[in-house]
Write a protein that holds these residues in place. Structure first.
Motif, short mmCIF file in Angstrom:
data_model
loop_
_atom_site.label_atom_id
_atom_site.label_comp_id
_atom_site.label_asym_id
_atom_site.label_seq_id
_atom_site.Cartn_x
_atom_site.Cartn_y
_atom_site.Cartn_z
N GLU A 1 0.81 -1.21 0.00
CA GLU A 1 0.00 0.00 0.00
C GLU A 1 0.84 1.27 0.00
O GLU A 1 0.47 2.25 -0.61
CB GLU A 1 -0.94 0.02 1.21
CG GLU A 1 -2.24 -0.69 0.97
CD GLU A 1 -3.04 -0.82 2.26
OE1 GLU A 1 -3.02 0.12 3.07
OE2 GLU A 1 -3.65 -1.89 2.45
N VAL A 2 1.95 1.27 0.69
CA VAL A 2 2.76 2.48 0.71
C VAL A 2 3.73 2.53 -0.46
O VAL A 2 4.61 3.38 -0.51
CB VAL A 2 3.56 2.64 2.04
CG1 VAL A 2 2.62 2.79 3.20
CG2 VAL A 2 4.52 1.49 2.25
N GLY A 3 3.55 1.63 -1.41
CA GLY A 3 4.27 1.71 -2.67
C GLY A 3 5.74 1.39 -2.57
O GLY A 3 6.58 2.01 -3.22
N ILE A 4 6.07 0.42 -1.74
CA ILE A 4 7.47 0.00 -1.67
C ILE A 4 7.77 -0.94 -2.81
O ILE A 4 7.05 -1.93 -2.99
CB ILE A 4 7.73 -0.69 -0.31
CG1 ILE A 4 7.66 0.36 0.78
CG2 ILE A 4 9.04 -1.44 -0.31
CD1 ILE A 4 8.63 0.22 1.87
N PRO A 5 8.76 -0.62 -3.61
CA PRO A 5 9.09 -1.55 -4.68
C PRO A 5 9.63 -2.87 -4.10
O PRO A 5 10.36 -2.84 -3.12
CB PRO A 5 10.16 -0.81 -5.49
CG PRO A 5 10.69 0.23 -4.59
CD PRO A 5 9.64 0.54 -3.57
N ILE B 1 6.15 4.68 7.76
CA ILE B 1 4.77 5.08 7.45
C ILE B 1 3.88 3.84 7.37
O ILE B 1 2.77 3.83 7.90
CB ILE B 1 4.73 5.90 6.13
CG1 ILE B 1 5.43 7.25 6.36
CG2 ILE B 1 3.30 6.11 5.66
CD1 ILE B 1 5.57 8.10 5.13
N ALA B 2 4.41 2.78 6.76
CA ALA B 2 3.65 1.54 6.69
C ALA B 2 3.31 1.06 8.11
O ALA B 2 2.19 0.64 8.39
CB ALA B 2 4.45 0.47 5.95
N MET B 3 4.31 1.15 8.99
CA MET B 3 4.10 0.71 10.37
C MET B 3 3.03 1.58 11.04
O MET B 3 2.16 1.09 11.74
CB MET B 3 5.42 0.85 11.12
CG MET B 3 5.45 0.19 12.47
SD MET B 3 6.92 0.65 13.37
CE MET B 3 8.19 0.03 12.35
N ALA B 4 3.12 2.90 10.77
CA ALA B 4 2.19 3.83 11.39
C ALA B 4 0.77 3.61 10.88
O ALA B 4 -0.21 3.79 11.60
CB ALA B 4 2.63 5.27 11.15
#
Lengths: 335, 339
Positions: A145-149, A172-175
């Motif tokens: 979702e946070v767009g990590i490749p 941010i993903a964690m948050a």
């Protein structure tokens, strides 16, 4: 994320917050009577110089202020619940689940001995009682979702194997893992390259659009605030000195400090001999000047020949629609 | 590195004034007798030749023969090394099991009364000479408390009259150097062959020397744990862990402690060296026939081969322990893993 929009009231309402640090040299009044309201899905910028109390305000919301700091007064209502009245266990259930935070140094904010996936999965394990396996699957999902490749690979990466931007995405993903109603971002882009900064800003904007998460963005970078915030509160020496929607603040700043801040932004392409700077330094938070805290550095005070500034503290005054400033210039009975 | 240690010990042993012949045979040995003695043990060759022969022997697994006892050094080692290993491991266990929790408590509640008390205790512990502590422990537990249930034996490995049956006899295993070596681990041997009386006697005998030996490393470990935990608790990722809503216990144990233990593990490895040094004093005071006491006696009697052989084994032990520590490090800290 649904509750925020459901009950209509503000997500967060800080009233008269005072957080002081009891040090050997005296009481440091890092936050001294802050009021701040954040509506659902709103991005509020909290701006000010280093040491003005921005971070302490945000840490106070989650009651993460450590010794010798203490919240001495005020209330913090999160969707109607007073966070300061909760037990330790109750506030823990809110941290990371309904209110989460990201920080300035993403790499050192991650534990070096655990993988990114493990640290994200922890959120599900503690707040959703998930077992390791399913929690990891959810972590992978939020990484996507946070767009990590290449999330399948990143999930097993250790923090030292990540770049700053990548680490901030992990943070941010964690948050966002638990779908919080409020995200507090404390200088999230300060340690990053400009191009990466833009990506992180875009990501935060998407978060608000897609998930309806309200964001408090703490920064000293007015450029970022202008780009993404809906409303801005300017902090100085532990107080909020001006608050307005972003457009008003930049087009019609009222407080001399805000004017100074905006004036000190270098404009790309414009050649100037001197940048406008605010003279002097942030006052010592142990020994505050009487009267207005900005008075010793204030040019407007001299130009208008105001004496009251050094005698009595101004209150936050309405200076326009949804626009307040803490300055004697706008007071009727000022002399 | 081991060759360096060998050369150093070889040279140092020979730099001690006095010669092995008179130390072994007495002051009144005549020159002729000493001549024959030196001839027999190869001591009249030039030093470098002696060293060459010695290196060659070692390469073939031969540590030489004790001048004093007339038995191979390896045999002495088989007999005495287990006592020291048992003592050191017990001491190290005490040091870690007591030192780490003390360090954690004082680090977490720093500047509290517990912290101050622990740190005062730790500083005294570091400063206390082992031989003095050993004597005091003996005095308190074997003299003052002699007829109370708290009395502890002050010397030796076992009560008089107790003779353990080696496990290889119980199990019908062949007797050789290796099984004999293993059987000398009195506590382990008693445990696996269910000789309870011997086990309890052996453990009681271990308590005082192990505590005396453990004090200094315990104090060092406690201080290291404390300062390391204090450092880590102030770091960004501990704040992240709290902001995530983890319980304080999880924050400390899972997020702070594992990082805080990294320097402590190193210290534990290094303490092992101090422990072996301390073993010389402890074994002498508590009359344990271990490596330390043997080494001490060998030095006073100029028993070169024993000094060299035992030092070599101690050095190898130290290197091995620190290798294990390094391996543990790669498990604990992903940053040092080779990708």
């Amino acid at each position: 994320m649904t509750q925020a929009t459901a009950n209509g009231g503000p997500v967060l309402e800080i009233r008269g917050l005072k957080t002081h640090f009891f040090t050997r040299d005296g009481v440091v009044k890092a936050v001294d009577g802050v009021d701040l309201t954040v509506e659902a899905g709103e991005i509020v910028g909290l701006v000010g110089e280093s040491g003005c109390g921005k971070s302490v305000t945000s840490m106070s919301v989650l009651r993460l202020v450590q010794d010798p700091g203490r919240i001495v007064d005020g209330s913090i209502r999160f969707q109607g619940t007073d966070l300061l009245g909760l037990s330790d266990k109750e506030i823990r259930n809110i941290r990371g689940d309904r209110i989460s935070m990201i920080f300035q140094q993403p790499i050192s904010s991650l534990n070096p001995v655990y993988t990114a996936g493990f640290q994200i999965a922890e959120v599900y394990r503690v707040h959703r009682n998930m077992k390791k396996g399913p929690a990891r699957d959810k972590a992978l999902e939020v990484l996507r979702e946070v767009g990590i490749p290449d999330p399948e690979r990143r999930i097993d990466a250790y923090p030292h194997e990540l770049s700053g931007g990548m680490a901030q995405r992990i943070m941010i993903a964690m948050a966002l893992a638990a779908g919080p109603e409020l995200l507090i971002a404390d200088e999230p882009t300060t340690a990053l390259d400009v191009t990466i900064q833009a990506q992180i800003i875009d990501l935060m904007r998407d978060v608000r659009e897609d998930l309806g998460t309200a964001i408090i963005l703490i920064t000293h970078d007015l450029g970022i605030v202008a780009e993404i915030a809906d409303r801005v509160a300017v902090m100085y020496a532990g107080e909020i000195v001006e608050e307005a929607d972003v457009e008003t603040l930049f087009t019609d700043p009222k407080h001399p400090y805000t004017r100074g801040l905006i004036g000190s932004i270098p404009v790309a392409g414009a050649r100037r001999e001197w940048l406008d700077v605010i003279p002097g330094r942030v006052p010592n938070l142990i020994d505050l000047p009487p009267g207005c805290r900005f008075a010793p550095r204030c040019r407007a005070r001299l130009e208008n020949d105001l004496t009251i500034c050094t005698e009595r503290e101004p209150a936050l005054l309405d200076v326009g629609e949804n626009h307040t400033a803490r300055c004697w210039l706008y007071s009727e009975g000022r002399r | 590195m081991l060759i360096g240690i060998l050369a150093l010990v070889f040279a140092l042993a020979r730099l001690i004034p006095g010669d092995p012949c008179r130390a072994a045979l007495g002051e009144r040995a005549t020159d002729e007798i000493c001549e024959a003695y030196n001839e027999r043990y190869g001591l009249n060759e030039p030093i470098y030749v002696q060293f060459g022969i010695y290196l060659n022997d070692i390469a073939h697994g031969d540590l030489g023969e004790s001048f004093r006892f007339g038995v191979p050094v390896t045999e002495l080692l088989v007999e005495r090394l287990p006592t020291t290993i048992e003592l050191s491991i017990t001491a190290l266990l005490i040091a870690v099991v007591v030192g780490v929790p003390l360090g954690i408590i004082s680090g977490y509640r720093h500047n509290s009364k517990t912290d101050v008390a622990t740190m005062i205790g730790a500083n005294i512990g570091v400063a206390m000479p082992v031989f003095w502590l050993g004597l005091m422990l003996q005095y308190v537990f074997a003299v003052l408390l002699r007829d109370t249930p708290l009395a502890l034996p002050p010397s030796g490995k076992l009560d008089a009259g107790l003779i353990p049956t080696p496990f290889y006899e119980v199990w019908g295993w062949p007797m050789n150097g290796f099984t004999e070596f293993l059987a000398k681990f009195t506590v382990m041997n008693a445990l696996v062959t269910f000789q309870w009386e011997i086990l309890s006697s052996a453990m009681l005998h271990l308590i005082l020397p192990a505590v005396a030996l453990a004090t200094i490393p315990m104090a060092i470990i406690a201080r290291m744990t404390r300062s390391s935990l204090l450092d880590v608790l102030g770091l960004d990722y501990v704040r992240t862990a709290r902001a995530k809503g983890l319980a304080e216990r999880t924050v400390v144990v899972r997020h702070a402690l594992r990082n805080a233990m990294l320097p402590v593990v190193t210290v534990v490895g290094l303490s092992f060296g101090a422990l072996l040094g301390g073993a010389i004093l402890t074994e002498t005071i508590f009359n344990l026939a271990g490596v330390g006491k043997t080494l001490f006696d060998a030095i006073t009697s100029r028993d070169y081969t024993v000094v060299q052989g035992f030092t070599l084994v101690v050095a190898v032990g130290f290197v091995v322990v620190n290798l294990v520590v390094d391996m543990l490090y790669t498990y604990l800290d992903p940053r040092v893993r080779v990708s």
